[in-house]
Enzyme design. Structure first.
Site, mmCIF file in Angstrom:
data_model
loop_
_atom_site.group_PDB
_atom_site.id
_atom_site.type_symbol
_atom_site.label_atom_id
_atom_site.label_comp_id
_atom_site.label_asym_id
_atom_site.label_seq_id
_atom_site.Cartn_x
_atom_site.Cartn_y
_atom_site.Cartn_z
ATOM 1 N N TYR A 289 27.812 37.045 19.985
ATOM 2 C CA TYR A 289 26.867 36.261 18.913
ATOM 3 C C TYR A 289 25.521 35.811 19.216
ATOM 4 C CZ TYR A 289 31.503 34.850 16.970
ATOM 5 O OH TYR A 289 32.881 35.060 16.550
ATOM 6 N N PRO B 242 37.189 31.197 6.928
ATOM 7 C CA PRO B 242 38.128 30.758 5.816
ATOM 8 C C PRO B 242 37.399 30.765 4.496
ATOM 9 C CG PRO B 242 37.311 28.957 7.437
ATOM 10 C CD PRO B 242 36.873 30.532 7.881
HETATM 11 N N1 LIG Z 1 37.057 36.751 15.833
HETATM 12 C C1 LIG Z 1 36.335 37.215 14.985
HETATM 13 O O1 LIG Z 1 36.254 38.335 14.905
HETATM 14 C C2 LIG Z 1 35.460 36.333 14.162
HETATM 15 C C3 LIG Z 1 34.849 36.853 13.000
HETATM 16 C C4 LIG Z 1 33.918 36.064 12.309
HETATM 17 C C5 LIG Z 1 34.059 34.685 12.609
HETATM 18 N N2 LIG Z 1 34.654 34.254 13.640
HETATM 19 C C6 LIG Z 1 34.693 32.760 13.970
HETATM 20 O O2 LIG Z 1 34.923 31.958 12.741
HETATM 21 C C7 LIG Z 1 34.013 30.892 12.615
HETATM 22 C C8 LIG Z 1 33.943 30.732 11.140
HETATM 23 O O3 LIG Z 1 33.553 32.139 10.264
HETATM 24 P P1 LIG Z 1 32.524 31.915 9.197
HETATM 25 O O4 LIG Z 1 31.111 31.387 9.798
HETATM 26 O O5 LIG Z 1 32.558 33.343 8.521
HETATM 27 O O6 LIG Z 1 33.260 31.030 8.165
HETATM 28 P P2 LIG Z 1 33.147 30.845 6.514
HETATM 29 O O7 LIG Z 1 33.669 29.549 6.548
HETATM 30 O O8 LIG Z 1 33.663 32.085 6.029
HETATM 31 O O9 LIG Z 1 31.456 30.732 6.278
HETATM 32 C C9 LIG Z 1 30.766 29.790 6.776
HETATM 33 C C10 LIG Z 1 29.264 29.771 6.207
HETATM 34 O O10 LIG Z 1 29.551 29.750 4.889
HETATM 35 C C11 LIG Z 1 28.568 28.777 4.441
HETATM 36 N N3 LIG Z 1 29.107 27.412 4.230
HETATM 37 C C12 LIG Z 1 30.040 26.780 4.953
HETATM 38 N N4 LIG Z 1 30.579 25.771 4.393
HETATM 39 C C13 LIG Z 1 29.733 25.390 3.041
HETATM 40 C C14 LIG Z 1 29.514 24.721 2.252
HETATM 41 N N5 LIG Z 1 30.464 23.289 2.282
HETATM 42 N N6 LIG Z 1 28.892 24.789 1.156
HETATM 43 C C15 LIG Z 1 28.151 25.571 1.215
HETATM 44 N N7 LIG Z 1 28.220 26.837 2.132
HETATM 45 C C16 LIG Z 1 28.785 26.723 3.215
HETATM 46 C C17 LIG Z 1 27.684 28.606 5.561
HETATM 47 O O11 LIG Z 1 26.602 29.817 5.346
HETATM 48 P P3 LIG Z 1 25.090 29.642 4.684
HETATM 49 O O12 LIG Z 1 24.891 28.117 4.481
HETATM 50 O O13 LIG Z 1 24.334 30.410 5.722
HETATM 51 O O14 LIG Z 1 25.154 30.283 3.196
HETATM 52 C C18 LIG Z 1 28.490 28.919 6.856
HETATM 53 O O15 LIG Z 1 27.899 29.170 7.762
HETATM 54 C C19 LIG Z 1 32.727 31.416 13.043
HETATM 55 O O16 LIG Z 1 31.590 30.684 13.423
HETATM 56 C C20 LIG Z 1 33.323 32.332 14.295
HETATM 57 O O17 LIG Z 1 33.636 31.316 15.479
HETATM 58 C C21 LIG Z 1 35.384 34.732 14.437
#
Ligand SMILES: NC(=O)c1ccc[n+]([C@@H]2O[C@H](COP(=O)([O-])OP(=O)(O)OC[C@H]3O[C@@H](n4cnc5c(N)ncnc54)[C@H](OP(=O)(O)O)[C@@H]3O)[C@@H](O)[C@H]2O)c1
Length: 327
Positions: A54, A211
Site C-alpha cells: 500500500y 465492503p
Molecule cells: N486483501 C486485499 O487484496 C484487499 C484489497 C482491497 C482492500 N483491502 C482491505 O480492505 C480495506 C477496505 O477496502 P476499501 O477501502 O476498498 O473499502 P470500501 O468500503 O469498499 O471503500 C472505501 C472507500 O469508500 C469511500 N467511503 C467509505 N465510507 C464512505 C461513506 N460513509 N460515505 C462516502 N464515501 C465513503 C471512501 O473513499 P473516497 O472518500 O475516496 O471516495 C473510502 O476510502 C482496505 O483498506 C484494505 O485494508 C484488502
C-alpha cells in the site's frame, strides 16, 4: 461493537475493522490517520489492516507513526500486514511467497510500522510458482520467531487454502486461520460458494475487503464521479467502468427506499448486509475522512434491523440466483 472469533482460533476481532488501502499517504496524512484510527478505536474497532504494497510502503509508515502518537496499550489492538507483490522490481522480490521474500518482507514491514510484531500476517495473493510447503514453513518460522502471531491468505483458492492447512497439519506447523476475500453486495459469489467448505470443514475465519465496492455502494457515484472521491484519484481510472456501470448504479439507487425505511444511510445498509453473514469475522471498512468513519461504525446498530424479509428484498434488487456469477 461486537467481537467475533477469527474462525475457530482464540483471537477475537471487532466485527467492523479499519484498513488503509488507497487512503493512507495518498489521501490521509499522519494527522488524518490518527483522527480516523482514534474514531474507529473509540467505536470499538480493535483490528487495523495494512499491506507492505500500500502506497509503496508509505501506508505502513503512516500507520506506524499514528500508532506511536496514539500510544494505545499494545494488547488492546491487532495490526495486520500482507506480503506478495513486493516493493522492488527484481527477480525473487516481485509477486512471490518464497521464503527469502517473506522473511525480508516481514522485517521491512515491522520497521515501517515501528512494531515488534504484527498480530496477523497475510499472503496477499497465491504464488503459483513457489511450493505451498515452502510458504507454510516460512510463515510457521515467522510465527515461531514472534514476528507475527497468526497467519492467513488473501484471494487464495479454496484448494490452495486446504493444501496449506493439510501441509501444516502433516508437519505440526502453525496453520493459516483466515482468508481475506472481497465481499460486498456486488461481489459475493466466491465468498458464498467456493469458500463455504473451508469455513465449515476447517473453521477458517474471514476478514472481508471492499465492503462498499470502493464507494459505489454509498450512492456517491449515482450522478457521476464526484471530485475528491476515490474514482477521481489519479491512477484509479481502472475503477471507472465499475463506478459508472448503469446496471450497478440502478441497484444502488434501489437500496435507497430500504435505507430510508430503516433510518440509515445506503453505506450503513451495505455494511450491515455484510455483517449479517455468519462466516464473516470482520468487515474491513475504509475511509478517506473521519466523518465516514463515524457514519460507517453505526452499521453495527443497523445489522439487527435486517430481518429475513429485508434481506430477501435486497436479494431481489441484486437478482441473486443460486450459482449466478457476480456483476
Ligand atoms: N486483501 C486485499 O487484496 C484487499 C484489497 C482491497 C482492500 N483491502 C482491505 O480492505 C480495506 C477496505 O477496502 P476499501 O477501502 O476498498 O473499502 P470500501 O468500503 O469498499 O471503500 C472505501 C472507500 O469508500 C469511500 N467511503 C467509505 N465510507 C464512505 C461513506 N460513509 N460515505 C462516502 N464515501 C465513503 C471512501 O473513499 P473516497 O472518500 O475516496 O471516495 C473510502 O476510502 C482496505 O483498506 C484494505 O485494508 C484488502
Amino acid at each position: 461493537m461486537e467481537y467475533r472469533h477469527l474462525g475457530k482460533s482464540g483471537i477475537q476481532v471487532s466485527e467492523l475493522s479499519f484498513g488503509s488501502w488507497v487512503t493512507f499517504h495518498n489521501q490521509a496524512d499522519v494527522n488524518a490517520a490518527v483522527e480516523m484510527m482514534a474514531a474507529a478505536y473509540d467505536a470499538g474497532v480493535n483490528f487495523f489492516d495494512n499491506a507492505e504494497v500500500y502506497a509503496g510502503g508509505k501506508s505502513e509508515e503512516v500507520m506506524g507513526t499514528a500508532l506511536k502518537q496514539l500510544n494505545w496499550r499494545r494488547g488492546s489492538y491487532l495490526v495486520s500486514t500482507k506480503i506478495y507483490w513486493g516493493l522492488h522490481e527484481n527477480v525473487n522480490e516481485r509477486n512471490t511467497l518464497n521464503r527469502k521474500r517473506l522473511i525480508e518482507g516481514i522485517n521491512g514491514s515491522l520497521q515501517r510500522l515501528q512494531l515488534e510484531y504484527v498480530d496477523l500476517l497475510y499472503c496477499h495473493r497465491p504464488d503459483k510458482t513457489t511450493p505451498i510447503e515452502e510458504t507454510v514453513w516460512a510463515m510457521h518460522n515467522i510465527i515461531e520467531w514472534g514476528k507475527a502471531f497468526y497467519w492467513g491468505t488473501s484471494e487464495w483458492s479454496a484448494a490452495e487454502i486446504v493444501a496449506a492447512i493439510e501441509i501444516a497439519e502433516r508437519h505440526h506447523l502453525h496453520k493459516p486461520i483466515v482468508e481475506q476475500p472481497v465481499y460486498n453486495l456486488l461481489s459475493r459469489h466466491r465468498f458464498s460458494s467456493e469458500y463455504e467448505r473451508v469455513y465449515k470443514d476447517y473453521g477458517y475465519g474471514t476478514t472481508i475487503w471492499s465492503p462498499l465496492a470502493s464507494g459505489l455502494l454509498t450512492g456517491k457515484y449515482n450522478k457521476g464521479i464526484p471530485s475528491g472521491s476515490r474514482g477521481a484519484l489519479e491512477g484509479y481510472d481502472w475503477l471507472h467502468d465499475s463506478l459508472t456501470d448503469k446496471s450497478k448504479l440502478a441497484k444502488v439507487q434501489a437500496l435507497e427506499p430500504i435505507s430510508n425505511e430503516l433510518g440509515c444511510t445506503v453505506s450503513q445498509l451495505a455494511l450491515a448486509w455484510c455483517l449479517k453473514n455468519p462466516f464473516v469475522s470482520s468487515v474491513i471498512t475504509g475511509a478517506s475522512r473521519v466523518e465516514q468513519v463515524h457514519e460507517n461504525m453505526k452499521a453495527s446498530e443497523v445489522a439487527p434491523k435486517l430481518t429475513p424479509e429485508i434481506l430477501q428484498r435486497i436479494d431481489q434488487i441484486f437478482e441473486i440466483k443460486k450459482d449466478a456469477d457476480d456483476d
